[in-house]
Design a protein around this motif. Structure first.
Motif: not given
Length: 214
Positions: A120-136, A149-157
């Motif tokens: 599923r394509r994610v169009d907006e941050p509200a459409d997905v669990d951003v914390d889960r994406i970062k954790a993966l 490796n590059p370490q991204f913050t939640r805000r960056f994602v």
């Protein structure tokens, strides 16, 4: 690399001021891509940067003979020096379709076809669990591979999704989010700097293989 070796390299970098550099076109990801550029403008830019920061290295990452030959020639003409950074595999599907005949590719496609998961394509941050994406992403690139490796913050994602400079897709099995892939395109070239999956899932799920054929 071992921890002691990394520590020694870090001390050497600090002592030689290796981090005192000006990075041009830095996208804060593993592989930078370049838009179509005016080579005369590059020459002017380099001249201005050297004048402004005469004691620092001017760095353009991900320059290579396959994708940025003209830029590489300009940099060499301006007394630039090529420094090996990392190996990047380049696939041009308009010229080489040999990968489709490989058994490993056929196996990956078969695994993807047997799965009940869906992309599923994610169009907006509200459409997905951003914390889960970062954790993966962290589970794969930081915890499994290397903290360098590059370490991204939640805000960056969040910003990458909201500004749509990363095209983010998630793999879901029901309500469970199993994997994520984020890519972007510049001047007809695509790179995928953001990948992650649930490393605790059994290998038989083939999550990395599903990402590879996405």
């Amino acid at each position: 690399l071992s921890v002691p070796l990394i520590g020694a390299a870090s001390a050497l970098a600090r002592a030689t001021r290796l981090d005192q550099a000006v990075l041009v076109n830095n996208w804060l990801v593993s592989t930078n891509l370049y838009p179509e550029i005016d080579l005369n403008a590059i020459r002017s830019l380099l001249s201005n940067l050297v004048e402004r920061w005469p004691d620092r290295a001017i760095v353009l990452r991900s320059v290579n003979d396959a994708l940025t030959r003209d830029l590489l020639e300009v940099l060499e003409a301006e007394r630039g020096r090529a420094v090996f950074s990392r190996q990047v595999w380049i696939l041009d599907p308009s010229r080489d379709l040999g990968f489709r005949r490989m058994k490993s590719f056929a196996r990956d496609v078969a695994i993807a076809g047997r799965s009940s998961s869906n992309w599923r394509r994610v169009d907006e941050p509200a459409d997905v669990d951003v914390d889960r994406i970062k954790a993966l992403y962290d589970a794969l690139y930081i915890e499994k591979y290397s903290s360098l490796n590059p370490q991204f913050t939640r805000r960056f994602v969040e910003c990458a999704i909201a500004e749509r400079w990363l095209d983010v897709h998630v793999l879901e099995t029901g309500s469970r989010l199993d994997a994520v892939v984020g890519f972007f395109l510049r001047n007809g070239v695509m790179t995928t700097p953001f990948i992650g999956y649930d490393t605790e899932r059994p290998q038989s799920d083939g999550l990395y293989r599903r990402i590879s054929v996405k």
